[in-house]
Design an enzyme around this catalytic site. Structure first.
Site, PDB file in Angstrom:
ATOM      1  N   GLY A 278      22.583 101.532 123.666  1.00 22.56           N
ATOM      2  CA  GLY A 278      22.382 102.625 124.630  1.00 22.56           C
ATOM      3  C   GLY A 278      20.959 102.810 125.109  1.00 22.56           C
ATOM      4  O   GLY A 278      20.741 103.310 126.211  1.00 22.56           O
TER       5      GLY A 278
ATOM      6  N   GLU B  63      15.574 106.028 121.324  1.00 22.36           N
ATOM      7  CA  GLU B  63      17.014 106.300 121.229  1.00 22.36           C
ATOM      8  C   GLU B  63      17.491 106.879 122.561  1.00 22.36           C
ATOM      9  O   GLU B  63      16.737 107.574 123.241  1.00 22.36           O
ATOM     10  CB  GLU B  63      17.222 107.288 120.058  1.00 22.36           C
ATOM     11  CG  GLU B  63      18.618 107.763 119.790  1.00 22.36           C
ATOM     12  CD  GLU B  63      19.607 106.681 119.391  1.00 22.36           C
ATOM     13  OE1 GLU B  63      19.824 105.768 120.200  1.00 22.36           O
ATOM     14  OE2 GLU B  63      20.198 106.791 118.296  1.00 22.36           O
TER      15      GLU B  63
ATOM     16  N   ASP C 161      22.767 113.073 118.905  1.00 22.44           N
ATOM     17  CA  ASP C 161      23.957 113.930 118.919  1.00 22.44           C
ATOM     18  C   ASP C 161      24.036 114.618 117.546  1.00 22.44           C
ATOM     19  O   ASP C 161      23.388 115.631 117.325  1.00 22.44           O
ATOM     20  CB  ASP C 161      25.152 113.030 119.234  1.00 22.44           C
ATOM     21  CG  ASP C 161      26.455 113.779 119.377  1.00 22.44           C
ATOM     22  OD1 ASP C 161      26.469 114.863 119.965  1.00 22.44           O
ATOM     23  OD2 ASP C 161      27.490 113.271 118.903  1.00 22.44           O
TER      24      ASP C 161
ATOM     25  N   ARG D  41      27.411 101.843 131.536  1.00 20.02           N
ATOM     26  CA  ARG D  41      26.010 101.693 131.118  1.00 20.02           C
ATOM     27  C   ARG D  41      25.103 101.331 132.289  1.00 20.02           C
ATOM     28  O   ARG D  41      23.916 101.615 132.272  1.00 20.02           O
ATOM     29  CB  ARG D  41      25.885 100.580 130.066  1.00 20.02           C
ATOM     30  CG  ARG D  41      26.497 100.897 128.721  1.00 20.02           C
ATOM     31  CD  ARG D  41      26.024  99.881 127.699  1.00 20.02           C
ATOM     32  NE  ARG D  41      26.854  99.846 126.506  1.00 20.02           N
ATOM     33  CZ  ARG D  41      26.727 100.662 125.473  1.00 20.02           C
ATOM     34  NH1 ARG D  41      25.807 101.603 125.484  1.00 20.02           N
ATOM     35  NH2 ARG D  41      27.510 100.544 124.423  1.00 20.02           N
TER      36      ARG D  41
HETATM   37  P1  IMP Z   1      24.584 110.578 116.404  1.00 19.30           P
HETATM   38  O1  IMP Z   1      24.448 109.768 115.171  1.00 19.30           O
HETATM   39  O2  IMP Z   1      25.798 111.470 116.345  1.00 19.30           O
HETATM   40  O3  IMP Z   1      23.323 111.343 116.762  1.00 19.30           O
HETATM   41  O4  IMP Z   1      24.943 109.596 117.571  1.00 19.30           O
HETATM   42  C1  IMP Z   1      24.012 108.961 118.342  1.00 19.30           C
HETATM   43  C2  IMP Z   1      24.657 107.839 119.108  1.00 19.30           C
HETATM   44  O5  IMP Z   1      25.987 108.159 119.519  1.00 19.30           O
HETATM   45  C3  IMP Z   1      23.882 107.612 120.383  1.00 19.30           C
HETATM   46  O6  IMP Z   1      22.870 106.653 120.187  1.00 19.30           O
HETATM   47  C4  IMP Z   1      24.954 107.133 121.327  1.00 19.30           C
HETATM   48  O7  IMP Z   1      25.138 105.741 121.191  1.00 19.30           O
HETATM   49  C5  IMP Z   1      26.210 107.837 120.870  1.00 19.30           C
HETATM   50  N1  IMP Z   1      26.422 109.065 121.632  1.00 19.30           N
HETATM   51  C6  IMP Z   1      26.278 110.332 121.211  1.00 19.30           C
HETATM   52  N2  IMP Z   1      26.544 111.217 122.202  1.00 19.30           N
HETATM   53  C7  IMP Z   1      26.860 110.455 123.285  1.00 19.30           C
HETATM   54  C8  IMP Z   1      27.210 110.781 124.640  1.00 19.30           C
HETATM   55  O8  IMP Z   1      27.289 111.950 125.070  1.00 19.30           O
HETATM   56  N3  IMP Z   1      27.445 109.713 125.450  1.00 19.30           N
HETATM   57  C9  IMP Z   1      27.362 108.423 125.052  1.00 19.30           C
HETATM   58  N4  IMP Z   1      27.028 108.082 123.796  1.00 19.30           N
HETATM   59  C10 IMP Z   1      26.784 109.094 122.917  1.00 19.30           C
END
Ligand code: IMP
Length: 186
Positions: A44, A99, A103, A165
């Site tokens: 991403g 990053e 999330d 993407r």
């Molecule tokens: P986390 O571990 O929950 O913080 O997730 C982070 C990863 O989840 C990011 O690097 C994204 O690849 C994916 N992600 C989280 N939220 C989104 C979103 O709204 N759209 C697309 N990918 C997301």
């Protein structure tokens, strides 16, 4: 989420470019006189990182780290797995982790732990977007682009089921009303 989706414009190309310049300016000022190792989180962060590094004016090297926590949908499976490892030496370097979006924070927490064990001189996080309402662990984001609502976003590197993407803007993914053919604004 299931069914069909519409894409609603959240950030235009100009808004993204201005934010990238702002972040790069802060990074360049903070690291003046030092070399950086910029580590992008696959997949991403690739688009964001490509733009960001071209605006940073301190010497830098790039590398990548691969993580997966999401399947082909919008809900986290809650498990974080390293899928690709940086090849550069980490020890003694100033590391900037790039990053796309924070999330729950679980991905970044796992990779910060992995990198910290390799004894860098310093380590900071630059995230294009942050969803503070969703954090499950405290994460210090030194350089944060946009604070986004608790919605799923796509474009500018971010995907939904590996799609979108390549879009140059950032959109929220909205459940389509009516028969809802997926369609991009702007
Ligand atoms: P986390 O571990 O929950 O913080 O997730 C982070 C990863 O989840 C990011 O690097 C994204 O690849 C994916 N992600 C989280 N939220 C989104 C979103 O709204 N759209 C697309 N990918 C997301």
């Amino acid at each position: 989420m299931s069914g069909r989706y519409d894409l609603k414009l959240l950030y235009s190309r100009d808004e993204i470019a201005a934010t990238v310049r702002r972040l790069a300016g802060q990074i360049s000022a903070d690291y003046a006189g030092n070399d950086l190792l910029v580590i992008g989180v696959l997949k991403g962060a690739v688009v964001f990182m490509a733009d960001l590094i071209r605006e940073i004016d301190v010497p830098l090297e790039i590398d990548f780290i691969g993580l997966s926590s999401y399947g082909d949908g919008v809900t986290s499976c809650g498990k974080v797995k390293l899928t690709a490892y940086p090849t550069a030496r980490i020890e003694g370097r100033h590391i900037l982790v790039v990053e796309d979006i924070v999330d729950t924070g679980l991905c970044i927490e796992a990779l910060l732990k992995f990198l910290a064990e390799r004894r860098p001189a310093s380590i900071k996080v630059c995230a294009l977007m942050d969803k503070p309402a969703r954090h499950q662990v405290p994460i210090d984001i030194a350089y944060s682009g946009f604070t986004v609502p608790d919605k799923f976003v796509v474009g500018y590197g971010l995907d939904f089921a590996q799609r979108y993407r390549h879009l140059p803007q950032i959109f929220t993914l909205e459940e389509a009303a009516g028969d809802g053919q997926a369609a991009a604004d702007d």
